[in-house]
Design an enzyme around this catalytic site. Sequence first.
Site, PDB file in Angstrom:
ATOM      1  N   VAL A 272       0.857  -1.187   0.000  1.00  0.00           N
ATOM      2  CA  VAL A 272       0.000   0.000   0.000  1.00  0.00           C
ATOM      3  C   VAL A 272       0.890   1.233   0.000  1.00  0.00           C
ATOM      4  CG1 VAL A 272      -1.668   1.350   1.318  1.00  0.00           C
ATOM      5  CG2 VAL A 272      -1.956  -1.131   1.101  1.00  0.00           C
ATOM      6  N   HIS A 537      11.257  -2.495  19.195  1.00  0.00           N
ATOM      7  CA  HIS A 537       9.971  -2.295  19.864  1.00  0.00           C
ATOM      8  C   HIS A 537       9.479  -0.858  19.686  1.00  0.00           C
ATOM      9  CE1 HIS A 537      10.401  -5.803  23.010  1.00  0.00           C
ATOM     10  NE2 HIS A 537      10.216  -6.232  21.777  1.00  0.00           N
ATOM     11  N   VAL A 559      -7.744   9.017  12.545  1.00  0.00           N
ATOM     12  CA  VAL A 559      -6.788  10.085  12.272  1.00  0.00           C
ATOM     13  C   VAL A 559      -7.499  11.426  12.385  1.00  0.00           C
ATOM     14  CG1 VAL A 559      -5.239  11.084  10.556  1.00  0.00           C
ATOM     15  CG2 VAL A 559      -5.397   8.594  10.798  1.00  0.00           C
TER      16      VAL A 559
END
Length: 604
Positions: A272, A537, A559
């Site tokens: 994407v 992480h 968002v």
Amino acid sequence: MKSTIITSILFSVATVQAYSPAEQIDVQSHLLSDPTKVEGKTYDYVIAGGGLTGLTVASKLSENPKIKVLVIEKGFYESNDGPIIEDPNAYGEIFGTSVDQNYLTVPLINNRTGEIKSGLGLGGSTLINGDSWTRPDKVQIDSWEKVFGMEGWNWDNVFQYMQKAERSRPPTAAQIEAGHFYDPACHGTDGTVHAGPRDNGKPWSPLMRALMNTVSAFGVPVQKDFHCGHPRGVSMIPNNLHENQIRADAAREWLLPNYQRDNLQILTGQKVGKVLFNQTASGPKAVGVNFGTNKAVNFNVYAKQEVLLAAGSAISPLILEYSGIGIKSVLDKAGVKQLLELPVGLNMQDQTTTTVRSRANNAPGQGQAAYFANFTEVLGDHAAQGINLLDTKLDQWAEETVARGGFHNVTALKIQYENYRNWLLDEDVAFAELFFDTEGKINFDIWNLIPFTRGSVHILSSDPYLWQYANDPKFFMNELDLLGQAAATKLGRELSSAGEMKKYYAGETIPGDNLPQDATVEQWEDYVMMNFRPNWHAVSTCSMMSRELGGVVDATAKVYGTQGLRVIDGSIPPTQVSSHVMTVFYGMALRIAESVLEDYAKSA
């Protein structure tokens, strides 16, 4: 000088097997590899990324047969490396293969480039990680609501979702005898993700009990269970695996039971690139994505309800930036027209790892444990120095971090730092993890859990298929981060030959002769800067917090300033946590899926 701790001394479990060739073929036959099969089509939800959160949310949404879901994954299903993926004892052997994206950072301290290990394929990083299964401290999750304004994101609420995700397997009597403790009240038993003790069939190493006895002699608790909300102390830990010791990756847990659903489609081998928007009176509305493999070969697919970004903390912010959402100066430099101003790609918080390894005498056998050490245990004789830094340097650190491009607002960043100070000095939150492994050795992998450094990740061009970006964690740009990593590594050396551990200790190999046995913490700092690696992480590059504090998404993962667009992966936690992150991400994904379904019900 020694540290204070030293000086004061939906398959049933029975039937899960390795992937069979027939099973592989059947799964593959239901997946899509031809992008023209979805080009121009409309789904209810399009999910960018088929990792932990992407597959979890896709599974939950597609439980409703009326909801059409498409997952687009850059990688593939399994690979020629499948047997390595399935065996959690082969950790590390998978690095550098077809399922390791291996992002590179910009040159870091001492001009060293770091490698960011990240899973590539259906299952994401659950294909390649150490599958350790622990939970964070209660006060850390509570701060998401209390400090960052995210209503409903508190320990009691999130804990329920973490339990819902889990299908826990209690330890056997032999495992308990070895030191594998368990509190059933802190675990879920009816979820999808299998977890339980790692057991390769070998005898248990006496080093497990030796470590517990060594640290407990100096007041460190031996924990009954690291899942109950205060993971401070030492214990053996469960892993994300089935009873037959096959890795319980996200593809096995969420895809395999559901891949035959007619309303769930999975497209592999496609990336994407950006989100497609329509302008409305209420602002930009996400209506689909552009995906493909290069600038000349890419396609559009559309979402009736929402686009959900689940590409991970290194990539989801880049997709937003390629789509025109981000900091204007960053987008202008890359040649992307800005659609919306948000602090995308900032606030990156990753940890650093170092290793102390020694030979072991008369201690054969298996076993892994973790020691979650608090601030004073880590810093020892340097605790007063650390406290003074936290009491006097927060303003300066915030100003320096903003000047370096790790964040955009000094006042808001100081609130983050004050939250971390409260954790470390007032709440007894673990400051470092010393992950202990045996099998003929005494091995500590050590990382500072609570970094004050803030890094960033940003695009460098307007073409999402060129893969040009700057991943800049800015490790050790904060003096407490360096002191903490150095002191924790020093503590690992001291523990290796302290107390009951001493009778098994047969000489150090790492750092070995590279560092004197009486090395000062300053010498350890120099050693750490030359020998650390990223801990892989990273969180917070699309932070879930109030917009005033620097948030990119709200409490429902939407968002800000858009419609129909959420970020649902590890880029949204606003803080680091004193645990391994899978439990948090699974609980987070289930909670977000519930929110998405609530909105779907309203629209229907």
